[in-house]
Design a protein around this motif. Structure first.
Motif, PDB file in Angstrom:
ATOM      1  N   VAL A 198    -103.611   7.795 -30.802  1.00  0.00           N
ATOM      2  CA  VAL A 198    -102.552   8.303 -29.936  1.00  0.00           C
ATOM      3  C   VAL A 198    -101.258   7.551 -30.226  1.00  0.00           C
ATOM      4  CG1 VAL A 198    -101.830   8.668 -27.547  1.00  0.00           C
ATOM      5  CG2 VAL A 198    -104.237   8.827 -28.147  1.00  0.00           C
ATOM      6  N   ALA A 199    -100.195   8.304 -30.456  1.00  0.00           N
ATOM      7  CA  ALA A 199     -98.894   7.670 -30.680  1.00  0.00           C
ATOM      8  C   ALA A 199     -98.392   7.074 -29.373  1.00  0.00           C
ATOM      9  CB  ALA A 199     -97.899   8.693 -31.212  1.00  0.00           C
ATOM     10  N   ARG A 200     -97.878   5.865 -29.439  1.00  0.00           N
ATOM     11  CA  ARG A 200     -97.317   5.198 -28.266  1.00  0.00           C
ATOM     12  C   ARG A 200     -95.946   4.647 -28.628  1.00  0.00           C
ATOM     13  NH1 ARG A 200    -102.206   4.174 -24.863  1.00  0.00           N
ATOM     14  NH2 ARG A 200    -100.879   3.276 -23.261  1.00  0.00           N
ATOM     15  N   GLY A 201     -95.107   4.485 -27.621  1.00  0.00           N
ATOM     16  CA  GLY A 201     -93.775   3.946 -27.855  1.00  0.00           C
ATOM     17  C   GLY A 201     -93.234   3.269 -26.618  1.00  0.00           C
ATOM     18  N   GLN A 202     -92.188   2.505 -26.803  1.00  0.00           N
ATOM     19  CA  GLN A 202     -91.522   1.815 -25.708  1.00  0.00           C
ATOM     20  C   GLN A 202     -90.254   2.579 -25.340  1.00  0.00           C
ATOM     21  OE1 GLN A 202     -92.862  -1.264 -24.344  1.00  0.00           O
ATOM     22  NE2 GLN A 202     -94.568  -0.451 -25.541  1.00  0.00           N
ATOM     23  N   TYR A 203     -90.131   2.952 -24.075  1.00  0.00           N
ATOM     24  CA  TYR A 203     -88.982   3.706 -23.598  1.00  0.00           C
ATOM     25  C   TYR A 203     -88.440   3.045 -22.327  1.00  0.00           C
ATOM     26  CZ  TYR A 203     -90.273   7.441 -26.836  1.00  0.00           C
ATOM     27  OH  TYR A 203     -90.564   8.164 -27.963  1.00  0.00           O
ATOM     28  N   ARG A 204     -87.149   3.195 -22.112  1.00  0.00           N
ATOM     29  CA  ARG A 204     -86.511   2.633 -20.926  1.00  0.00           C
ATOM     30  C   ARG A 204     -86.521   3.676 -19.806  1.00  0.00           C
ATOM     31  NH1 ARG A 204     -83.494  -1.739 -20.889  1.00  0.00           N
ATOM     32  NH2 ARG A 204     -83.239  -1.606 -23.162  1.00  0.00           N
ATOM     33  N   ALA A 205     -86.935   3.280 -18.617  1.00  0.00           N
ATOM     34  CA  ALA A 205     -86.945   4.190 -17.471  1.00  0.00           C
ATOM     35  C   ALA A 205     -85.510   4.543 -17.094  1.00  0.00           C
ATOM     36  CB  ALA A 205     -87.660   3.552 -16.282  1.00  0.00           C
ATOM     37  N   SER A 206     -85.210   5.834 -17.049  1.00  0.00           N
ATOM     38  CA  SER A 206     -83.850   6.251 -16.693  1.00  0.00           C
ATOM     39  C   SER A 206     -83.640   6.256 -15.185  1.00  0.00           C
ATOM     40  CB  SER A 206     -83.562   7.640 -17.250  1.00  0.00           C
ATOM     41  OG  SER A 206     -84.436   8.596 -16.668  1.00  0.00           O
ATOM     42  N   GLU A 207     -84.724   6.187 -14.430  1.00  0.00           N
ATOM     43  CA  GLU A 207     -84.646   6.120 -12.967  1.00  0.00           C
ATOM     44  C   GLU A 207     -85.915   5.457 -12.460  1.00  0.00           C
ATOM     45  OE1 GLU A 207     -86.113  10.240 -11.174  1.00  0.00           O
ATOM     46  OE2 GLU A 207     -84.579  10.563 -12.739  1.00  0.00           O
ATOM     47  N   GLY A 208     -85.901   5.016 -11.221  1.00  0.00           N
ATOM     48  CA  GLY A 208     -87.071   4.362 -10.657  1.00  0.00           C
ATOM     49  C   GLY A 208     -87.975   5.332  -9.922  1.00  0.00           C
ATOM     50  N   TRP A 209     -89.211   4.883  -9.675  1.00  0.00           N
ATOM     51  CA  TRP A 209     -90.137   5.673  -8.862  1.00  0.00           C
ATOM     52  C   TRP A 209     -91.218   4.766  -8.278  1.00  0.00           C
ATOM     53  CZ3 TRP A 209     -90.136   6.686 -14.300  1.00  0.00           C
ATOM     54  CH2 TRP A 209     -91.265   6.255 -14.988  1.00  0.00           C
ATOM     55  N   ALA A 210     -91.894   5.276  -7.277  1.00  0.00           N
ATOM     56  CA  ALA A 210     -92.958   4.512  -6.616  1.00  0.00           C
ATOM     57  C   ALA A 210     -94.238   4.562  -7.442  1.00  0.00           C
ATOM     58  CB  ALA A 210     -93.211   5.073  -5.220  1.00  0.00           C
ATOM     59  N   THR A 211     -95.049   3.514  -7.334  1.00  0.00           N
ATOM     60  CA  THR A 211     -96.336   3.456  -8.024  1.00  0.00           C
ATOM     61  C   THR A 211     -97.453   3.253  -6.997  1.00  0.00           C
ATOM     62  OG1 THR A 211     -96.159   1.067  -8.324  1.00  0.00           O
ATOM     63  CG2 THR A 211     -95.280   2.461 -10.086  1.00  0.00           C
ATOM     64  N   PRO A 212     -98.683   3.722  -7.313  1.00  0.00           N
ATOM     65  CA  PRO A 212     -99.792   3.549  -6.379  1.00  0.00           C
ATOM     66  C   PRO A 212    -100.320   2.113  -6.427  1.00  0.00           C
ATOM     67  CG  PRO A 212    -100.567   4.642  -8.352  1.00  0.00           C
ATOM     68  CD  PRO A 212     -99.081   4.481  -8.520  1.00  0.00           C
ATOM     69  N   LYS A 213    -100.481   1.507  -5.320  1.00  0.00           N
ATOM     70  CA  LYS A 213    -100.906   0.109  -5.257  1.00  0.00           C
ATOM     71  C   LYS A 213    -102.281  -0.069  -5.887  1.00  0.00           C
ATOM     72  CE  LYS A 213    -101.460  -3.757  -2.042  1.00  0.00           C
ATOM     73  NZ  LYS A 213    -101.385  -4.202  -0.630  1.00  0.00           N
ATOM     74  N   GLY A 214    -102.372  -0.991  -6.858  1.00  0.00           N
ATOM     75  CA  GLY A 214    -103.653  -1.350  -7.447  1.00  0.00           C
ATOM     76  C   GLY A 214    -104.235  -0.336  -8.414  1.00  0.00           C
ATOM     77  N   ARG A 215    -103.451   0.658  -8.819  1.00  0.00           N
ATOM     78  CA  ARG A 215    -103.969   1.675  -9.749  1.00  0.00           C
ATOM     79  C   ARG A 215    -103.000   1.864 -10.922  1.00  0.00           C
ATOM     80  NH1 ARG A 215    -105.630   7.162  -7.114  1.00  0.00           N
ATOM     81  NH2 ARG A 215    -104.054   6.789  -5.499  1.00  0.00           N
ATOM     82  N   THR A 216    -103.552   2.054 -12.100  1.00  0.00           N
ATOM     83  CA  THR A 216    -102.736   2.388 -13.259  1.00  0.00           C
ATOM     84  C   THR A 216    -102.198   3.802 -13.090  1.00  0.00           C
ATOM     85  OG1 THR A 216    -104.044   0.963 -14.711  1.00  0.00           O
ATOM     86  CG2 THR A 216    -102.740   2.687 -15.765  1.00  0.00           C
ATOM     87  N   GLN A 217    -100.903   3.936 -13.248  1.00  0.00           N
ATOM     88  CA  GLN A 217    -100.286   5.245 -13.065  1.00  0.00           C
ATOM     89  C   GLN A 217     -99.974   5.886 -14.421  1.00  0.00           C
ATOM     90  OE1 GLN A 217     -96.180   5.470 -11.625  1.00  0.00           O
ATOM     91  NE2 GLN A 217     -96.816   7.001 -10.124  1.00  0.00           N
TER      92      GLN A 217
END
Length: 400
Positions: A326-345
């Protein structure tokens, strides 16, 4: 809850590498090479010209020179006139370098007309160093050198490389055969008329397409109602499959058909991920007596998509003796968002100018199937991250 990595380990343990088949090199694209291939021939096979022009002795060109033309060497020639002192041979790209020559002067650097014109008696050439525009025998690959590696995807480029080093057939792993069973009494075939509480069956279409994209072979794709007997019949009809992939029926509700039908054989777990927390996997005993891998995905379609990339793709790769590339890359978040506590999103994102943005204003909602084609990647946000902020660097799994 299990971590994504812990659950993936359990999923991959279901796979056993499938046997290889000897295949013509121009077939089987997308399959996986089952053995290393070492070169039987050198590439190039002989010293040859990289340009249309004139084969010369570099020592004769010092300060520029006018050389006597003693012949032609087209590509595919079975012989070539030697080049002596003060001589040149007109040569085409790919033609064998004549004995005595050690450089090639492109025709456009001479006083000769390019193209199919009569051979002149002499040619004026500039000073040319030894080795100029010469492709040397074996400079790419020499006999016995490892050229293609076991476990790599078979592609047209790989086939061309194999042909160039002497192969006509190669061993490729058989594609894993996959049966897809979408569950849910609410499902109606795509394009059908919907009644009260009904929705189109997008899951069987989605999973079957991803199986093909991931290198598997779909042998059936059906939807069944939330009825344990109907589900068992669907499993029985899938006896020839190496892998059965189901969607829905794995949670803790009253009508979870997959859980009710196979809970005695399959491990049902919660995985610390969002979307896609309810998962199940294990081995079934098929009607043929052979163990079958069962990968049971959640029912919400974005959860299905994420789970397929996270678990189904590496499972199918392991069946073929490969890793999930799987191709992966590093990108900068253009805006913020909430994440679920204790879980990989796994956030579906669009990608542009080195930045990632949520593909939908509602984020990673597991029901947002209609906007899923906008997603070019899945931003994988570690379970320890409490909030994504604009400017954060994200690890993105590229899925476009």
């Amino acid at each position: 809850m299990l971590s994504v990595e812990e659950y993936l380990g359990r999923v991959l343990s279901l796979a056993s590498v499938l046997p290889a088949e000897e295949c013509p090199i121009g077939t089987g694209f997308g399959r996986v090479l089952a053995a290393d291939l070492t070169a039987r021939l050198p590439v190039p096979a002989f010293d040859n010209s990289a340009m249309d022009g004139f084969a010369v002795r570099a020592a004769d060109t010092v300060g520029g020179a006018r050389l006597r033309i003693v012949g032609d060497v087209p590509a595919g020639a079975d012989s070539a006139p030697p080049v002596g002192r003060g001589e040149a041979v007109r040569i085409m790209t790919g033609a064998p370098l004549p004995r005595g020559a050690d450089a090639v002067v492109p025709v456009e650097d001479t006083d000769q007309e390019p193209g199919d014109v009569p051979l002149s008696a002499a040619v004026s050439v500039p000073a040319t160093p030894p080795g100029k525009h010469v492709r040397y025998r074996g400079e790419d690959v020499t006999p016995g050198q490892a050229t293609l590696r076991r476990g790599q995807r078979w592609t047209p480029a790989a086939a061309a490389a194999a042909a160039s080093v002497g192969y006509g057939t190669v061993p490729l792993h058989r594609r894993p055969s996959v049966a897809v069973v979408a569950t849910g009494s609410e499902l109606v075939p795509a394009g059908g008329t919907l009644g009260f509480g009904q929705i189109p069956d997008s899951n069987s279409v989605l999973v079957a397409g991803l199986v093909e994209q991931f290198g598997g072979e779909v042998i059936s794709a059906v939807a069944v109602a939330d009825d344990a007997d109907a589900f068992r019949r669907a499993l029985a009809a899938s006896a020839r499959a190496d892998v059965v992939v189901t969607t829905g029926g794995v949670s803790v509700g009253a009508f979870e058909v997959v859980r009710h039908a196979v809970e005695a054989d399959i491990e049902f777990v919660k995985v610390a991920m969002q979307p896609g927390k309810p998962q199940a996997c294990g081995h079934l005993r098929s009607a043929t007596g052979e163990p079958q891998a069962l990968l049971a995905l959640p029912g919400n379609p974005v959860s299905v998509f994420v789970s397929a990339w996270a678990f189904l793709r590496p499972l199918l790769a392991t069946f073929q003796g490969a890793t999930a590339d799987v191709a992966r890359g590093q990108y900068r978040a253009s805006e913020g968002w909430a994440t679920p506590k204790g879980r990989t999103q796994y956030m579906p994102v669009t990608l542009s100018g080195g930045e990632a943005r949520p593909a939908h204003r509602l984020g990673s909602g597991s029901h947002l199937i209609a906007s899923l084609p906008l997603a070019e990647g899945l931003a994988v946000v570690n379970a320890s991250v409490e909030q994504v902020r604009a400017g954060d660097i994200l690890d993105v799994m590229v899925v476009r």
